[in-house]
Scaffold this motif. Sequence first.
Motif, mmCIF file in Angstrom:
data_model
loop_
_atom_site.group_PDB
_atom_site.id
_atom_site.type_symbol
_atom_site.label_atom_id
_atom_site.label_comp_id
_atom_site.label_asym_id
_atom_site.label_seq_id
_atom_site.Cartn_x
_atom_site.Cartn_y
_atom_site.Cartn_z
ATOM 1 N N GLU A 515 -18.375 87.736 10.374
ATOM 2 C CA GLU A 515 -19.113 87.445 11.452
ATOM 3 C C GLU A 515 -20.616 86.785 10.643
ATOM 4 O O GLU A 515 -21.031 85.843 11.533
ATOM 5 N N TYR A 516 -20.898 87.127 9.554
ATOM 6 C CA TYR A 516 -22.060 86.443 9.001
ATOM 7 C C TYR A 516 -21.755 84.926 8.711
ATOM 8 O O TYR A 516 -22.426 83.943 9.109
ATOM 9 N N PHE A 521 -22.608 79.136 9.996
ATOM 10 C CA PHE A 521 -22.105 77.968 10.382
ATOM 11 C C PHE A 521 -22.671 77.145 11.602
ATOM 12 O O PHE A 521 -23.027 76.357 11.855
ATOM 13 N N GLU A 522 -22.971 78.411 12.667
ATOM 14 C CA GLU A 522 -23.708 77.924 13.992
ATOM 15 C C GLU A 522 -25.192 77.136 13.245
ATOM 16 O O GLU A 522 -25.696 76.367 14.208
ATOM 17 N N ARG A 543 -37.188 77.803 13.794
ATOM 18 C CA ARG A 543 -36.278 78.790 14.556
ATOM 19 C C ARG A 543 -34.902 79.271 13.810
ATOM 20 O O ARG A 543 -34.613 80.571 13.400
ATOM 21 N N VAL A 544 -34.285 78.106 13.228
ATOM 22 C CA VAL A 544 -33.294 78.116 12.359
ATOM 23 C C VAL A 544 -33.546 78.856 10.941
ATOM 24 O O VAL A 544 -32.819 79.698 10.691
ATOM 25 N N LEU A 545 -34.750 78.314 10.458
ATOM 26 C CA LEU A 545 -35.171 79.102 9.170
ATOM 27 C C LEU A 545 -35.383 80.579 9.382
ATOM 28 O O LEU A 545 -34.895 81.539 8.531
ATOM 29 N N LEU A 551 -30.481 86.688 8.941
ATOM 30 C CA LEU A 551 -29.038 86.715 8.564
ATOM 31 C C LEU A 551 -28.933 87.087 7.238
ATOM 32 O O LEU A 551 -28.033 87.821 6.638
ATOM 33 N N GLU A 552 -29.760 86.721 6.228
ATOM 34 C CA GLU A 552 -29.442 86.957 4.859
ATOM 35 C C GLU A 552 -30.367 88.279 4.382
ATOM 36 O O GLU A 552 -30.274 88.515 3.162
ATOM 37 N N ALA A 553 -30.817 89.008 5.041
ATOM 38 C CA ALA A 553 -31.713 90.141 4.891
ATOM 39 C C ALA A 553 -31.030 91.116 4.073
ATOM 40 O O ALA A 553 -31.337 91.745 2.916
#
Length: 618
Positions: A515-516, A521-522, A543-545, A551-553
């Motif tokens: 899932e990550y 990739f999205e 927003r992407v950043l 996500l990387e938390a």
Amino acid sequence: MSVKDNKSSQQETINTLPRHLQPFVAFQDYSLYTARDHAAWRFLLAQLRENLSKTALPVYLEGLDKTGISLDSIPKIEDINDKLSALGWRAVVVDGFIPSAIFMEFQAIRVLVIAVNMRSFEHMLYTPAPDIVHESAGHAPFLVDVDYAEFLQAVGELGMRAVASKGDFDVYEAIRRLSIVKESAKSSAQDIEDASECLTIAVESNNPPSEMALLSRLHWWTVEYGLVGKPDNYYLFGAGLLSSLGESINCLDDEKVKKIPLTVDAIETAYDITCEQPQLFVTLNCRHLSQVLAEFGKQMCCNVGGLVAIEKAISSECINTAQLDSGVQISGVFSSVHTDAVGNISYLQVQGPTQLSYDDAQLEGQGSEYHSAGFGTAIGKLQGFERCLSSYTIDELARHGIKIGHQAELVFLSGIRVRGDLKQVLRKNQKNVLFSFSDCTVTTVAGVELFKPAWGIYDMAVGESVCSVFGGSADPSHCPLYAVPSRAGAFSPPPLLTPSPPSSPPSSLPSEYDEYHQRLFELYSKLRTFRKCVDLSQRDVQRVLDDLEKLEANRGEEQPEWLLVFEALELSEGCDFTNDFKQVIIGQLNAHMKKNSDVELLISLGLTRLGVRDSSQG
């Protein structure tokens, strides 16, 4: 063009290849490359173009444009093929390493082999595995240079005839295993250490080096890691250098990397694929390459023949071909040779399946299935005969008492005696190439039996001498060095050649990602889409950043996703974003640089290219 059309186009090219080469070709499913793969390609190609604009042979940049290698995205094999066709070449993709003899044969027929894999995000600086960056952006551009293209083809023509050894295949298998292990995210440090140790053992055991090993060294120090010019004033042209961001820079340090004028003596220098090279060879120009290659070729078994060549074939323990002066070709694993006191070959023995051919085409009924138990033949001049037995007409043979359907006796100068009922004389191009006897006995001058009647039909290849010995079989379409694979790129070789199947491309089906990575990739896809926006807003990129940060938390110590952040900075350079926003992005990249030396080099190179020369100051 649809996926179906892409596959159809690739299949058309595959259908034009010799049958025994087709199983080694894979298909490029373009949909398997992720948005991060394309981002990695774009970063590498942009940086390579920047770095190599002054250090690569000038024709390199011209070649990138003329061979369908774009900077924005991974190239499609069909596009490369269209461009190369104008140069008299074609291109196919393969899945990982393929055997040297097969690789060389592709070059000999002017087919550029390109690895379908895209190097992983973790190995952007250097990958030990073949990848599409190395093959397409490293080799293809120089095909616009006629002298280089001719040299590449000439290397292939010699390479497909070079005598290899069983040790070569052990080294090949070890190299491929190490490259697969290093590229796999599932490999542990112990897995890599074990694979490295296996390669070290295989290399140390492969001594003395075979013809193929020596030619591979020459190929490595020229096509892969060559310099052109003079030792104190040179350009890069080896694909290994051109496709490595790190080594393309580090090799310029003349104190750390010795520069040696290229001569044929380069074959005495072994190489290590797992590290940067401590020395490089400098050729004067591409014509000089061909001259050095010709010097090496003079002493190869295919050009020398005779006892020395046969002895190399025997010691290789691999399939080789001995060609007689009559044109008959004997292919198989040679096990022994008889000679007279002055070294003239009098009898050849092959162990196991044997193929008999003429003019590289298997003789009817004389394949490895028929000669499955081995093959032996007397060779040399006949007592009382003025010419080679191959040149006599049927009437002339009859006047010497040699008639089909009657018992005949052939006595060679060596003392070997062949006696039996002559069943057939096979002729090609007005030559006698094969005598077939039943109830036959073959003996030496000392009375040792080399063939007995109980063993069946004795097929004797006609010829006075061995004029050439080369690797592989004469007609690989009927006697391939490797068995037909169960899938493209995964081959199943005979017992003597036992490498395991290559790995699947790192870019697997999207559904196989966790899932990550699917969410990651999205985010890359969004930034990729933003490149086409005319009125891109700062908020969209922010927003992407923000999504990346969330996500990387919980990713821990894994390599930071710096490339996505760099993509955001690159986008901001062409937009009217605030300077504060850009500084925040640069600050994130600076933080990433402290976590990994490879990442530090990659980011610093990218920032310099964008004009952010002092990254600590912004």
